[in-house]
Design a protein around this motif. Structure first.
Motif, short mmCIF file in Angstrom:
data_model
loop_
_atom_site.label_atom_id
_atom_site.label_comp_id
_atom_site.label_asym_id
_atom_site.label_seq_id
_atom_site.Cartn_x
_atom_site.Cartn_y
_atom_site.Cartn_z
N LYS A 42 -31.83 16.80 23.01
CA LYS A 42 -31.03 17.72 23.83
C LYS A 42 -31.05 19.14 23.26
O LYS A 42 -31.04 20.12 24.02
CB LYS A 42 -29.60 17.22 23.94
N ALA A 43 -31.06 19.26 21.94
CA ALA A 43 -31.10 20.59 21.33
C ALA A 43 -32.38 21.32 21.72
O ALA A 43 -32.36 22.51 22.07
CB ALA A 43 -30.99 20.49 19.81
N PHE A 44 -33.50 20.61 21.69
CA PHE A 44 -34.78 21.24 22.04
C PHE A 44 -34.84 21.58 23.53
O PHE A 44 -35.34 22.64 23.91
CB PHE A 44 -35.94 20.32 21.67
N VAL A 45 -34.33 20.70 24.38
CA VAL A 45 -34.37 20.95 25.83
C VAL A 45 -33.57 22.19 26.17
O VAL A 45 -34.02 23.06 26.95
CB VAL A 45 -33.85 19.73 26.59
N TRP A 46 -32.38 22.33 25.61
CA TRP A 46 -31.56 23.51 25.88
C TRP A 46 -32.19 24.77 25.29
O TRP A 46 -32.12 25.85 25.89
CB TRP A 46 -30.15 23.32 25.32
N PHE A 47 -32.82 24.63 24.14
CA PHE A 47 -33.48 25.81 23.56
C PHE A 47 -34.70 26.21 24.39
O PHE A 47 -34.99 27.40 24.55
CB PHE A 47 -33.91 25.52 22.12
N MET A 48 -35.40 25.24 24.93
CA MET A 48 -36.52 25.54 25.81
C MET A 48 -36.05 26.29 27.06
O MET A 48 -36.70 27.24 27.51
CB MET A 48 -37.23 24.24 26.20
N ALA A 97 -28.66 33.41 25.93
CA ALA A 97 -27.75 33.26 24.79
C ALA A 97 -26.84 32.05 24.96
O ALA A 97 -26.57 31.32 23.99
CB ALA A 97 -26.93 34.54 24.62
N VAL A 98 -26.36 31.82 26.19
CA VAL A 98 -25.49 30.66 26.45
C VAL A 98 -26.26 29.36 26.19
O VAL A 98 -25.74 28.43 25.56
CB VAL A 98 -24.96 30.71 27.89
N CYS A 99 -27.49 29.29 26.67
CA CYS A 99 -28.29 28.08 26.45
C CYS A 99 -28.56 27.85 24.97
O CYS A 99 -28.56 26.70 24.50
CB CYS A 99 -29.61 28.19 27.21
N ARG A 130 -27.37 24.82 19.93
CA ARG A 130 -26.79 24.79 18.58
C ARG A 130 -25.70 23.74 18.46
O ARG A 130 -25.54 23.11 17.40
CB ARG A 130 -26.23 26.19 18.25
N ALA A 131 -24.95 23.51 19.53
CA ALA A 131 -23.85 22.54 19.50
C ALA A 131 -24.35 21.12 19.28
O ALA A 131 -23.59 20.27 18.79
CB ALA A 131 -23.05 22.61 20.80
N SER A 175 -21.31 17.43 13.37
CA SER A 175 -21.68 18.18 14.55
C SER A 175 -20.63 19.25 14.85
O SER A 175 -19.49 19.17 14.40
CB SER A 175 -21.82 17.25 15.76
N VAL A 176 -21.03 20.25 15.62
CA VAL A 176 -20.11 21.30 16.02
C VAL A 176 -18.97 20.72 16.85
O VAL A 176 -17.80 21.10 16.68
CB VAL A 176 -20.85 22.41 16.80
#
Length: 544
Positions: free
Chosen positions: A274-280, A478-480, A485-486, A495-496
Motif C-alpha cells: 500500500k505504501a508503494f501504491v500511494w507513492f506511485m 503531497a497528500v498521497c 508514509r502512514a 506504525s503511524v
C-alpha cells in the motif's frame, strides 16, 4: 553455548522471513534470488561495506551517472529555452499546446520506458542500455540542427522538430534516466540518499548550462550552429558515461528465466504494498503539475513584463504588468529558468544529504508541501522582477528535492518492506524494477500535464490557470505521499496509525482522569503496547 546462540539467531532470522506475506510465485522468485546471491560475492550485507567506497571506480561511476542525468532530465529542464525561441521564430505560428507537446513527449518517453529499462539493469544489461542512449540522444540533437531552418526567422516544420527533439532524443533519454540512479546506488549502500541526490544535480546543472549556452550561441552563431555545439557537448559527456558508468561488481544481477513473461517486467507484489501504491499515485500527480512550471516560465515572464525574449517583449493579448518602468527594465527570460535550475542544485544536494538522517520519504513530503504552497501563493502574487526571481530561487530549491528524491523514497519503502537481515538483498534486487514501474505509471501524466497547461493558456490567455493547475496537482501529490508514509513504520517499528491511536487514547484518558474511552488503561509516555499475544512489535532500524 556459542553454537546454541548461533542456532537461535538463525532461527529468529528464519522466523522473521516467514512473517513477510508473499505469494507462492514470489517465494520461488526469492529463492532464486538467494541462490544467485549465495553463489558469489554480494552486496547484501551492507554492514560490511565502508561508509564511502575506497576505489576510484566508484567516483568515476558517480560522475558518469551525473552526466546521464545531465543529458536526460537536464535537457527536459532546458526545453523552456527552446520553446521560447520557437515562439518568436521557427514555430511562431503554433500555439502553446503544440510547443509544450515537444517537451512533454520527451518526459513521457523517459518515464514510459523506465520500467523495462529498470528491469534490464537489474539483469545486468547496463552496457546495452546506456549504449543505446549514447547513440540516440546525440543523434536526435544533431538531427534537430538538420530539421530546423537555417534562417532563424524562417518558419520550420513542427512534425520534424517534434520527431527529432521530442521523439528520438526522448527515446535516448529513457535509457539514461533510471540508469543514472540505479547504477550509482550500487556503490553507496550507506549513502544512497546523498549518492542519488548528487546524480540528480545533473539535471539542474544542465538546466543552467544548456539554456545559457543555447541563448548565447544563438545570438552569436544562429540556432542551427548553436544546436550542433550543444549536441557536441551531449556526445562527449555521453561517451564518458558509457565508459565509466558501471555498477559495483559485488552487486548481484538476477536474470529472469524468460523475458517473455509478464512477471519479468512487472512485479505483482509491488501492487500489494500500500505504501508503494500511494507513492506511485503521488509521483503521477507530481508530473501532472511539475513541468508546466518549467515549460511556461519564460513565456509567462515575457508576457507579464518580468523578462524579455531576444531583447523585446512578447506580444500577447493579456494584461500588461503595471509595475514596469524605465528604471525597472526586465532581464532576459532565460535567466529566470537558469536561476530556477541553479537553485534546484542546492535543494537536490542538501536535502538528499539530510534525507539519509531524516528518511527520504519524510524529506520528500516536506519539500512537496512547500513547493505546492510556493506555486499557489508566491507565484500568483508576483508583481515585479525581484519577486519573480525570488519565486524562481525558492521554488527551484524545494522542487529540486521533489523531483530528485523519488528513487531514494522507493529505496526507503523497499528497505521497510524487506527489513530482516536475510532479506535486504531482495530490496537491492527490486530497486530498479520498482523505480521503473513508478516512473512508467507517471508517463501519461507527464505527457498530459504540460499539454493541459498549454491548452489553458491558449484558451484563457492567462497564466493564472497554469498556476492553479500546477499548484493543485502538487497539493494532491503531497497528500498521497502522506498516506504512503502512514503505512510505513517509524524508527521503533510502530506504525503511524498506532502512534496516533495511542496519543488519542492518552489525551482522552487525561480528560477522564483514569481510563480511555474503550475501558483500557492509558499507557504512560514512552510505553510500548504489546500485541494480542503479549509480544512487542518488531523494531525497525530503517529511517523512514
Amino acid at each position: 553455548m556459542e553454537s546454541l546462540r548461533f542456532m537461535s539467531e538463525k532461527g529468529s532470522e528464519k522466523g522473521s522471513r516467514v512473517d513477510l506475506p508473499m505469494s507462492e510465485e514470489t517465494t520461488q522468485e526469492v529463492a532464486s534470488m538467494e541462490e544467485v546471491s549465495l553463489s558469489g560475492s554480494s552486496i547484501d550485507s551492507a554492514e560490511e561495506e565502508p561508509n564511502w567506497p575506497r576505489t576510484w571506480r566508484a567516483y568515476a561511476c558517480w560522475l558518469g551517472c551525473f552526466f546521464l542525468m545531465f543529458n536526460s532530465w537536464g535537457l527536459v529542464n532546458a526545453y523552456g529555452t527552446f520553446s521560447s525561441f520557437y515562439v518568436g521564430h521557427s514555430l511562431r505560428g503554433n500555439d502553446q499546446l503544440e510547443l509544450n507537446l515537444i517537451g512533454s513527449t520527451q518526459s513521457f518517453l523517459v518515464l514510459l520506458f523506465s520500467a523495462p529499462v529498470g528491469r534490464l539493469l537489474d539483469a545486468g544489461h547496463f552496457r546495452y542500455v546506456i549504449g543505446t542512449g549514447c547513440f540516440l540522444v546525440p543523434l536526435g540533437m544533431f538531427m534537430l540542427s538538420v530539421a530546423a531552418p537555417k534562417d532563424d526567422d524562417a518558419l520550420g516544420t513542427f512534425a520534424t522538430i517534434w520527431g527529432t527533439q521530442g521523439f528520438v532524443t526522448g527515446l535516448g533519454m529513457a535509457c539514461y534516466f533510471v540508469s543514472s540512479s540505479q547504477v550509482a546506488a550500487t556503490w553507496f549502500p550507506h549513502r544512497k540518499g546523498l549518492a542519488i541526490g548528487f546524480v540528480a544535480c545533473g539535471a539542474s546543472v544542465a538546466g543552467v548550462v544548456y539554456p545559457t549556452m543555447t541563448r548565447y550561441l544563438i545570438s552569436a552563431l544562429g540556432f542551427v550552429n548553436a544546436v550542433r555545439l550543444v549536441a557536441t557537448l551531449v556526445t562527449l559527456t555521453s561517451l564518458f558515461s558509457l565508459i565509466f558508468s558501471t555498477p559495483n561488481p559485488k552487486h548481484t544481477h538476477p536474470r529472469p528465466q524468460s523475458y517473455r513473461s509478464l512477471s519479468t517486467w512487472i512485479d505483482k507484489e509491488a501492487f500489494h504494498n500500500k505504501a508503494f501504491v500511494w507513492f506511485m499515485a503521488a509521483v503521477s500527480f507530481l508530473f501532472f503539475g511539475f513541468y508546466p512550471v518549467f515549460f511556461n516560465l519564460e513565456e509567462w515572464a515575457a508576457v507579464g513584463g518580468f523578462g524579455t525574449r531576444d531583447g523585446v517583449k512578447a506580444h500577447m493579448p493579456v494584461e500588461a504588468n503595471p509595475s514596469e518602468t524605465e528604471e525597472n527594465k526586465p532581464l532576459q527570460t532565460f535567466w529566470l529558468l537558469t536561476i530556477m535550475n541553479g537553485a534546484s542544485t542546492i535543494g537536490r544536494l542538501t536535502m538528499a544529504a539530510f534525507s539519509d538522517k531524516t528518511g527520504p520519504l519524510n524529506m520528500h513530503i516536506l519539500a512537496q508541501i512547500i513547493s505546492s504552497l510556493l506555486v499557489l501563493i508566491l507565484w500568483t502574487l508576483v508583481s515585479s522582477t525581484a519577486s519573480a526571481i525570488a519565486f524562481c530561487a525558492l521554488f527551484g530549491m524545494f522542487s529540486g528535492a521533489v523531483i530528485g528524491l523519488p528513487p531514494a523514497s522507493v529505496a526507503n519503502i523497499l528497505a521497510c518492506t524487506y527489513r530482516s537481515p536475510g532479506d535486504k538483498h531482495i530490496a537491492h534486487a527490486k530497486l530498479g524494477q520498482w523505480t521503473g514501474m513508478m516512473y512508467s505509471a507517471a508517463a501519461i501524466p507527464s505527457l498530459v500535464g504540460p499539454v493541459v497547461a498549454g491548452h489553458l493558456v491558449t484558451q484563457y490567455r492567462n497564466y493564472v490557470t497554469v498556476m492553479g493547475w500546477s499548484g493543485t496537482c502538487l497539493v494532491i501529490s503531497a497528500v498521497c505521499m502522506g498516506v504512503s508514509r502512514a503505512y510505513l513504520p517509524c524508527y521503533d517499528g510502530k506504525s503511524v496509525g498506532f502512534k496516533v491511536r495511542r496519543w488519542a487514547k492518552r489525551e482522552e484518558g487525561e480528560e477522564k482522569g483514569v481510563e480511555g474511552s474503550d475501558g483500557e488503561s492509558v499507557l504512560p509516555t514512552g510505553a510500548i503496547k504489546e500485541g494480542p499475544q503479549g509480544q512487542q512489535e518488531a523494531g525497525n532500524d530503517t529511517p523512514v
